[in-house]
Write an enzyme that holds these catalytic residues in place. Sequence first.
Site, PDB file in Angstrom:
ATOM      1  N   ASP A 168      -0.192  -6.154  -0.088  1.00 22.52           N
ATOM      2  CA  ASP A 168       1.103  -6.299  -0.748  1.00 22.52           C
ATOM      3  C   ASP A 168       1.183  -5.426  -2.002  1.00 22.52           C
ATOM      4  OD1 ASP A 168      -0.832  -7.839  -2.048  1.00 22.52           O
ATOM      5  OD2 ASP A 168       0.440  -9.591  -2.307  1.00 22.52           O
ATOM      6  N   GLY A 192      -0.210 -12.474   0.834  1.00 18.68           N
ATOM      7  CA  GLY A 192       0.814 -11.634   0.206  1.00 18.68           C
ATOM      8  C   GLY A 192       1.460 -10.617   1.128  1.00 18.68           C
ATOM      9  N   ASP A 228      -3.219  -3.635  -7.872  1.00 15.41           N
ATOM     10  CA  ASP A 228      -3.018  -3.742  -9.314  1.00 15.41           C
ATOM     11  C   ASP A 228      -4.238  -3.104  -9.994  1.00 15.41           C
ATOM     12  OD1 ASP A 228      -2.398  -4.652 -11.846  1.00 15.41           O
ATOM     13  OD2 ASP A 228      -2.438  -6.762 -11.375  1.00 15.41           O
TER      14      ASP A 228
END
Length: 181
Positions: A83, A30, A86
């Site tokens: 990247d 990512g 979350d």
Amino acid sequence: MAIGAAVTRLGREISARHRDGLVIVAVLKGSLLFVSDLMRSFTIQPVVDFLAISRYAPDSGRVRIVKDLDLDISGRDVVLVEDIVDTGLTLGFLLGELGRRSPASLEVCTLLDKRVRRILPAPLAYVGFEVPDVFVLGYGLDFAGRYRNLDMLIAADPVALTADPDIYVDQLYGAHSRGSG
Ligand code: IMP
């Protein structure tokens, strides 16, 4: 989103704090586009190494390293480049792994911070953008291997993507570009 301006700012921030050098550890896949632009924005000369991880299941936090670092990071100043953070579970795993290797310092730089979904506290030293609870694609971020090479970030519909992973392909790449990547 003005990706270029954010990357330039992050490059300056990291360079200013690491005049004596550092190791950039980028998490594949990512962070691929992000880290390449970030490297170009530095005013110092870091070394770079890569870790590739694979997830057992979404949101499980159960991750394994499928490609380990080539470098020994003990005693080195390390910036881990992600990247997106979350839930923070992946980052928690990675910080545990890298922390055990006794770096002199270990900081995290993430392009995107989806902090509304956080489960595990994440110590983020450098953040490009905070994003709401949306599924983001492009600039390295994928769905089932697709869309990574988009030179922009878009908010996508994960339900539509689950039904058809190629749903945005015609719109974003033109009508003759279907197929996984
Ligand atoms: P976490 O363990 O929940 O923090 O998840 C981090 C990883 O989930 C990221 O490195 C991405 O691979 C993936 N991820 C989380 N949110 C998104 C998103 O909006 N788009 C694409 N991938 C995402």
